[in-house]
Design a protein around this motif. Structure first.
Motif, mmCIF file in Angstrom:
data_model
loop_
_atom_site.group_PDB
_atom_site.id
_atom_site.type_symbol
_atom_site.label_atom_id
_atom_site.label_comp_id
_atom_site.label_asym_id
_atom_site.label_seq_id
_atom_site.Cartn_x
_atom_site.Cartn_y
_atom_site.Cartn_z
ATOM 1 N N VAL A 54 -12.498 -69.927 -47.287
ATOM 2 C CA VAL A 54 -12.417 -68.458 -47.344
ATOM 3 C C VAL A 54 -11.268 -68.038 -48.266
ATOM 4 O O VAL A 54 -11.412 -67.116 -49.070
ATOM 5 C CB VAL A 54 -12.243 -67.861 -45.925
ATOM 6 C CG1 VAL A 54 -12.066 -66.343 -46.004
ATOM 7 C CG2 VAL A 54 -13.458 -68.199 -45.061
ATOM 8 N N GLU A 55 -10.160 -68.729 -48.180
ATOM 9 C CA GLU A 55 -9.027 -68.396 -49.058
ATOM 10 C C GLU A 55 -9.414 -68.546 -50.526
ATOM 11 O O GLU A 55 -9.003 -67.774 -51.374
ATOM 12 C CB GLU A 55 -7.839 -69.311 -48.734
ATOM 13 C CG GLU A 55 -6.579 -68.951 -49.503
ATOM 14 C CD GLU A 55 -5.390 -69.821 -49.100
ATOM 15 O OE1 GLU A 55 -5.610 -70.935 -48.587
ATOM 16 O OE2 GLU A 55 -4.255 -69.380 -49.291
ATOM 17 N N GLU A 56 -10.236 -69.544 -50.812
ATOM 18 C CA GLU A 56 -10.551 -69.868 -52.205
ATOM 19 C C GLU A 56 -11.809 -69.182 -52.730
ATOM 20 O O GLU A 56 -12.222 -69.449 -53.848
ATOM 21 C CB GLU A 56 -10.699 -71.384 -52.369
ATOM 22 C CG GLU A 56 -9.407 -72.147 -52.134
ATOM 23 C CD GLU A 56 -8.317 -71.829 -53.156
ATOM 24 O OE1 GLU A 56 -8.658 -71.591 -54.323
ATOM 25 O OE2 GLU A 56 -7.140 -71.796 -52.781
ATOM 26 N N GLY A 57 -12.474 -68.358 -51.919
ATOM 27 C CA GLY A 57 -13.582 -67.623 -52.534
ATOM 28 C C GLY A 57 -14.794 -67.328 -51.686
ATOM 29 O O GLY A 57 -15.560 -66.429 -52.040
ATOM 30 N N ALA A 58 -15.046 -68.054 -50.572
ATOM 31 C CA ALA A 58 -16.147 -67.640 -49.692
ATOM 32 C C ALA A 58 -15.772 -66.277 -49.131
ATOM 33 O O ALA A 58 -14.599 -65.995 -48.890
ATOM 34 C CB ALA A 58 -16.317 -68.656 -48.565
ATOM 35 N N ASN A 179 -12.144 -63.088 -46.963
ATOM 36 C CA ASN A 179 -11.374 -63.321 -48.193
ATOM 37 C C ASN A 179 -10.702 -62.016 -48.633
ATOM 38 O O ASN A 179 -11.325 -60.950 -48.627
ATOM 39 C CB ASN A 179 -12.333 -63.836 -49.281
ATOM 40 C CG ASN A 179 -11.662 -63.973 -50.626
ATOM 41 O OD1 ASN A 179 -11.539 -62.993 -51.354
ATOM 42 N ND2 ASN A 179 -11.237 -65.163 -50.964
ATOM 43 N N ILE A 181 -9.837 -60.857 -51.478
ATOM 44 C CA ILE A 181 -10.398 -60.178 -52.648
ATOM 45 C C ILE A 181 -11.779 -59.613 -52.332
ATOM 46 O O ILE A 181 -12.137 -58.521 -52.778
ATOM 47 C CB ILE A 181 -10.465 -61.141 -53.859
ATOM 48 C CG1 ILE A 181 -9.084 -61.746 -54.140
ATOM 49 C CG2 ILE A 181 -10.994 -60.434 -55.093
ATOM 50 C CD1 ILE A 181 -7.972 -60.750 -54.342
ATOM 51 N N SER A 182 -12.567 -60.345 -51.529
ATOM 52 C CA SER A 182 -13.888 -59.818 -51.144
ATOM 53 C C SER A 182 -13.733 -58.506 -50.391
ATOM 54 O O SER A 182 -14.576 -57.610 -50.498
ATOM 55 C CB SER A 182 -14.621 -60.819 -50.242
ATOM 56 O OG SER A 182 -14.751 -62.052 -50.888
ATOM 57 N N LYS A 184 -11.827 -56.246 -51.043
ATOM 58 C CA LYS A 184 -11.710 -55.175 -52.036
ATOM 59 C C LYS A 184 -12.989 -55.030 -52.857
ATOM 60 O O LYS A 184 -13.496 -53.935 -53.033
ATOM 61 C CB LYS A 184 -10.542 -55.468 -52.986
ATOM 62 C CG LYS A 184 -9.171 -55.398 -52.333
ATOM 63 C CD LYS A 184 -8.119 -55.921 -53.304
ATOM 64 C CE LYS A 184 -6.737 -55.958 -52.686
ATOM 65 N NZ LYS A 184 -6.109 -54.659 -52.549
ATOM 66 N N THR A 185 -13.508 -56.159 -53.346
ATOM 67 C CA THR A 185 -14.631 -56.067 -54.283
ATOM 68 C C THR A 185 -15.965 -55.829 -53.569
ATOM 69 O O THR A 185 -16.910 -55.363 -54.174
ATOM 70 C CB THR A 185 -14.747 -57.347 -55.141
ATOM 71 O OG1 THR A 185 -14.852 -58.471 -54.271
ATOM 72 C CG2 THR A 185 -13.533 -57.525 -56.028
ATOM 73 N N TYR B 225 -6.484 -58.654 -59.255
ATOM 74 C CA TYR B 225 -7.627 -59.490 -58.898
ATOM 75 C C TYR B 225 -8.805 -59.171 -59.803
ATOM 76 O O TYR B 225 -8.793 -58.177 -60.536
ATOM 77 C CB TYR B 225 -7.991 -59.295 -57.423
ATOM 78 C CG TYR B 225 -8.403 -57.891 -57.076
ATOM 79 C CD1 TYR B 225 -7.453 -56.913 -56.821
ATOM 80 C CD2 TYR B 225 -9.746 -57.531 -57.011
ATOM 81 C CE1 TYR B 225 -7.818 -55.622 -56.518
ATOM 82 C CE2 TYR B 225 -10.122 -56.246 -56.704
ATOM 83 C CZ TYR B 225 -9.163 -55.295 -56.458
ATOM 84 O OH TYR B 225 -9.529 -54.004 -56.169
ATOM 85 N N SER B 226 -9.812 -60.037 -59.723
ATOM 86 C CA SER B 226 -11.025 -59.839 -60.504
ATOM 87 C C SER B 226 -12.226 -60.113 -59.612
ATOM 88 O O SER B 226 -12.177 -61.039 -58.786
ATOM 89 C CB SER B 226 -11.043 -60.810 -61.693
ATOM 90 O OG SER B 226 -12.337 -60.860 -62.247
ATOM 91 N N PRO B 227 -13.301 -59.349 -59.757
ATOM 92 C CA PRO B 227 -14.508 -59.646 -58.976
ATOM 93 C C PRO B 227 -15.056 -61.041 -59.278
ATOM 94 O O PRO B 227 -15.837 -61.581 -58.509
ATOM 95 C CB PRO B 227 -15.511 -58.578 -59.432
ATOM 96 C CG PRO B 227 -14.690 -57.511 -60.058
ATOM 97 C CD PRO B 227 -13.471 -58.179 -60.618
ATOM 98 N N GLY B 230 -12.382 -65.385 -56.198
ATOM 99 C CA GLY B 230 -11.927 -65.009 -54.860
ATOM 100 C C GLY B 230 -10.426 -65.145 -54.664
ATOM 101 O O GLY B 230 -9.914 -64.796 -53.601
ATOM 102 N N PRO B 232 -6.471 -64.162 -55.719
ATOM 103 C CA PRO B 232 -5.719 -63.140 -56.466
ATOM 104 C C PRO B 232 -5.199 -63.716 -57.782
ATOM 105 O O PRO B 232 -4.793 -64.876 -57.841
ATOM 106 C CB PRO B 232 -4.555 -62.801 -55.527
ATOM 107 C CG PRO B 232 -4.930 -63.320 -54.193
ATOM 108 C CD PRO B 232 -5.872 -64.451 -54.404
#
Lengths: 205, 296
Positions: A54-58, A179, A181-182, A184-185, B225-227, B230, B232
């Protein structure tokens, strides 16, 4: 969205929860490691690896609080989930009388080196940590450790191996991870999922 | 650094070079710091070891390392490139910039603008900078001084459970959630609103859910960040250093590599023709700071 779920004892409850929260999500019973389902992808991973995934992108994951604490992953933890209840405890052979404060110099076998280190450091008790990958309760009997730090559900496994649980370090249950970033995006989709899961939990289904 | 380390090192070096040029143009000076420092009160984050007498840190937190060596009398604009360790034997490669002792309003504008130009120099256009504010949260929790730490902890983890468990009215919980979910290019916090208006870039947002490092920073914090990934791409914010205002930012170079697709020749001029013509033009271009690629 990309989900990562823990193989093992939390899996069935995690799948059931997600099925109720996202009716369109289907996961085959064949336990393949990756399922693609329209907009969604579901990965099955070791519980200890879920925080890292999850930290890395899931986008979203489910695993135990014990694993999240152990990995110190930089993830959001919006919800506690009503399953996977257990505790991480210190246990030692029944015939011993020592408390954790009296374990200076002990060899402690565990799958949780970070939690164990933090716990004994907070007591100011130096111990030697022996990292094992499972069947921790056998370590004292095999003579490789004086005590253990392990996950406990009923305590039956400890008793069967002549061990006594003497202190709880951490109360654990399953957690929902998101995650950063998820969040936010995919703001609306992630929030919608969290609200759906809250409803499922509230309704107790 | 994992996998094909030569290729990764090459990409890392390219990204670092472009960012170095960017910060040179913004008039920042590169600083080189020792890999090992004695641990102390100001410097305690890094991978620790001892020789039996003293404790040392290998590749410690760079901002702390810089600040432990500086006095605040002068305005300083610095940048660095380093791997930073945090208790392990491998860590994150960072490119960071610190602006110390300048005008508070200007420093934020310049740091955010330097992030934008740096990424654009790398051909990375698909990114966002979210700006959070500690001040906004301190105002929102001014009537809950005893619960402030708990609110910040809930924010940090974005935890519904922790907010639900707070001993506050439902109305206050709603207010907290509204702020938590606020993300827009205009906001009610005048200072931040002015910054957004002045920068005038559709990728810059006020986001009060951005609360990273709340205790360390004074007011504004940034998350890049960027879409497309995942992780930052970087983070930073405002802080004070020996009574001087300061603002800093660090790119996570390995995350930047996830979105960096190469410069596709945009950064160099290809030279052809006879050897005499090529060597004359090559010298002229290099003297003027243009990277060249000579066809053989």
């Amino acid at each position: 969205m990309k989900f990562v779920l823990p193989r093992g004892r939390l899996l069935d409850d995690a799948i059931e929860l997600l099925r109720q929260a996202i009716p369109s999500l289907t996961i085959e019973e064949n336990r393949e490691l990756i399922h693609s389902n329209g907009d969604h992808e579901v990965l099955l991973a070791k519980p200890a690896d879920v925080p890292t995934y999850v930290e890395e992108g899931a986008d979203v994951g489910v695993t135990g609080r014990d694993m999240v604490r152990e990995k110190s992953a930089d993830v959001f933890i919006p919800l506690s989930l009503p399953f996977g209840v257990c505790r991480v405890s210190v246990a030692r052979p029944e015939e011993e009388t020592s408390s954790p404060e009296g374990m200076e110099g002990y060899r402690i076998a565990t799958e949780y080196p970070a939690i164990t280190r933090e716990f004994f450091r907070s007591l100011g008790v130096p111990v030697e940590i022996i990292v094992v990958a499972g069947s921790t309760e056998l370590a004292p009997r095999a003579g490789m450790a004086d005590a253990i730090v392990d996950v406990v559900q009923t305590g039956n496994t400890l008793t069967a191996n002549g061990l006594e649980e003497i202190e709880t370090i951490l109360e654990s249950s399953a957690l929902l991870l998101v995650n950063r970033i998820s969040q936010k995006t995919k703001f609306d989709r992630v929030n919608e999922l969290i609200y759906s899961i809250r409803e499922v939990i509230k309704n107790g289904t | 650094m994992n996998g094909n380390w030569i290729n990764q090192s090459k990409s890392l070096s390219t990204v670092a070079r472009v960012l170095r040029e960017n910060y040179d143009l913004w008039n920042y000076r590169e600083i080189l710091l020792p890999a090992i420092e004695e641990a102390g009160e100001e410097l305690d984050r890094g991978t620790k070891f001892t020789d039996g007498r003293e404790f040392y840190l290998i590749k410690p937190d760079i901002t702390s390392q810089i600040l432990s060596r500086l006095t605040a009398e002068k305005k300083r604009k610095l940048f660095y490139i380093s791997e930073v360790l945090d208790g392990e034997t491998s860590g994150d490669w960072q490119f960071g910039a610190e602006y110390i002792g300048g005008d508070k309003g200007w420093m934020v504008l310049e740091i955010i603008s330097s992030i934008i130009t740096g990424l654009e120099s790398l051909g990375i256009e698909d990114f966002y900078v979210d700006i959070g504010s500690k001040q906004v949260w301190e105002s929102a929790t001014s009537d809950l001084p005893d619960l402030r730490d708990e609110v910040f902890r809930a924010l940090y983890h974005r935890s519904f459970d922790l907010i639900d468990d707070l001993d506050i009215t439902e109305k206050k919980k709603d207010e907290v959630w509204r702020l938590f979910n606020f993300r827009d290019q205009r906001c009610s916090y005048t200072r931040l609103n002015e910054i957004l208006k002045t920068i005038d870039d559709e990728r810059i947002f006020a986001d009060f859910g951005t609360v990273r490092g709340m205790h360390y920073y004074e007011d504004l914090t940034f998350e890049l960040y960027s879409p497309a990934t995942g992780s930052p791409l970087g983070y930073g914010g405002e802080y004070t250093f020996r009574n001087a205002d300061a603002c800093g930012f660090a790119f996570n170079l390995e995350s930047l590599l996830d979105v960096f697709t190469g410069l596709e020749g945009r950064d160099r001029e290809k030279l052809g023709g006879t050897n005499k013509k090529k060597i004359r033009r090559a010298r002229d271009r290099v003297e003027n700071g243009v990277t060249i690629e000579v066809k053989s």
